[in-house]
Design an enzyme around this catalytic site. Structure first.
Site, PDB file in Angstrom:
ATOM      1  N   ARG A   1       0.814  -1.210   0.000  1.00 31.74           N
ATOM      2  CA  ARG A   1       0.000   0.000   0.000  1.00 31.74           C
ATOM      3  C   ARG A   1       0.843   1.253   0.000  1.00 31.74           C
ATOM      4  NH1 ARG A   1      -5.016   0.670   2.454  1.00 31.74           N
ATOM      5  NH2 ARG A   1      -4.625   2.659   1.466  1.00 31.74           N
TER       6      ARG A   1
ATOM      7  N   TYR B   1       3.690   6.113   2.837  1.00 34.50           N
ATOM      8  CA  TYR B   1       2.706   7.181   3.020  1.00 34.50           C
ATOM      9  C   TYR B   1       3.475   8.493   3.012  1.00 34.50           C
ATOM     10  CZ  TYR B   1      -0.563   3.511   3.932  1.00 34.50           C
ATOM     11  OH  TYR B   1      -1.354   2.402   3.787  1.00 34.50           O
TER      12      TYR B   1
ATOM     13  N   CYS C   1      -7.920   2.745 -12.290  1.00 33.99           N
ATOM     14  CA  CYS C   1      -8.161   3.904 -11.425  1.00 33.99           C
ATOM     15  C   CYS C   1      -9.619   3.892 -10.966  1.00 33.99           C
ATOM     16  CB  CYS C   1      -7.891   5.204 -12.171  1.00 33.99           C
ATOM     17  SG  CYS C   1      -6.191   5.405 -12.686  1.00 33.99           S
TER      18      CYS C   1
ATOM     19  N   ARG D   1       2.442   4.005 -16.569  1.00 35.01           N
ATOM     20  CA  ARG D   1       2.754   3.775 -17.984  1.00 35.01           C
ATOM     21  C   ARG D   1       4.064   4.436 -18.398  1.00 35.01           C
ATOM     22  NH1 ARG D   1       0.354  -0.184 -17.700  1.00 35.01           N
ATOM     23  NH2 ARG D   1      -1.889  -0.280 -17.706  1.00 35.01           N
TER      24      ARG D   1
ATOM     25  N   GLU E   1     -12.302   6.969  -4.459  1.00 34.37           N
ATOM     26  CA  GLU E   1     -12.491   6.593  -3.060  1.00 34.37           C
ATOM     27  C   GLU E   1     -13.918   6.922  -2.619  1.00 34.37           C
ATOM     28  OE1 GLU E   1     -10.681   5.340  -0.358  1.00 34.37           O
ATOM     29  OE2 GLU E   1      -9.096   4.782  -1.745  1.00 34.37           O
TER      30      GLU E   1
ATOM     31  N   ARG F   1      -4.235   6.950  -3.585  1.00 32.97           N
ATOM     32  CA  ARG F   1      -3.850   5.724  -2.887  1.00 32.97           C
ATOM     33  C   ARG F   1      -3.522   4.641  -3.904  1.00 32.97           C
ATOM     34  NH1 ARG F   1      -8.009   8.035   0.183  1.00 32.97           N
ATOM     35  NH2 ARG F   1      -7.675   8.080   2.426  1.00 32.97           N
TER      36      ARG F   1
ATOM     37  N   ARG G   1      -1.704   6.112   8.019  1.00 31.23           N
ATOM     38  CA  ARG G   1      -1.159   4.920   8.674  1.00 31.23           C
ATOM     39  C   ARG G   1       0.201   5.201   9.292  1.00 31.23           C
ATOM     40  NH1 ARG G   1      -3.289  -0.248   7.770  1.00 31.23           N
ATOM     41  NH2 ARG G   1      -1.992  -0.673   9.583  1.00 31.23           N
TER      42      ARG G   1
END
Length: 120
Positions: free
Chosen positions: A6, A107, A74, A62, A77, A89, A115
């Site tokens: 992540r 992050y 894509c 790409r 959220e 994210r 996080r």
């Protein structure tokens, strides 16, 4: 073993150039920190908050040499009230020998609040 890796980063403006550059920074850091090869990636999911619609952040993937055939999608959220704004994210699904607790999630910028327990 298949692992999820992540990451998240924020941008200052809903600007196509800024979205692609920030996404590229995040992708490259995930790749380097986890020693990821494109051939080991099953797919990449990139989400953006509803305030980002100037560009598809997948364009950044790409532009990375050797990553042409990695499937990427894509999405938007869920717009939860009070959630972090202007956030990109990434969830990368990877074949790796790295132990779960050794994965280096990334992050960056204002996304560190998401996080803090995973930031190394």
């Amino acid at each position: 073993m298949i692992r999820g890796i992540r990451g998240a980063i924020t941008v200052d403006e809903n600007d196509a150039y800024e979205i692609v550059i920030a996404t590229g920074e995040l992708l490259k850091e995930l790749i380097v920190k986890n020693n990821i090869e494109a051939e080991d990636v099953a797919h990449v999911i990139i989400t953006v908050t509803e305030d980002l619609d100037a560009a598809f952040p997948a364009k950044a993937l790409r532009e990375i040499e050797g990553w042409t055939y990695v499937p990427v999608m894509c999405m938007q959220e869920i717009p939860v009230p009070g959630s972090l704004e202007k956030c990109i994210r990434i969830m990368m699904t990877v074949q790796t020998e790295i132990e779960q607790n050794q994965i280096q999630h990334v992050y960056a910028r204002n996304a560190v609040v998401l996080r803090p327990d995973l930031i190394k």
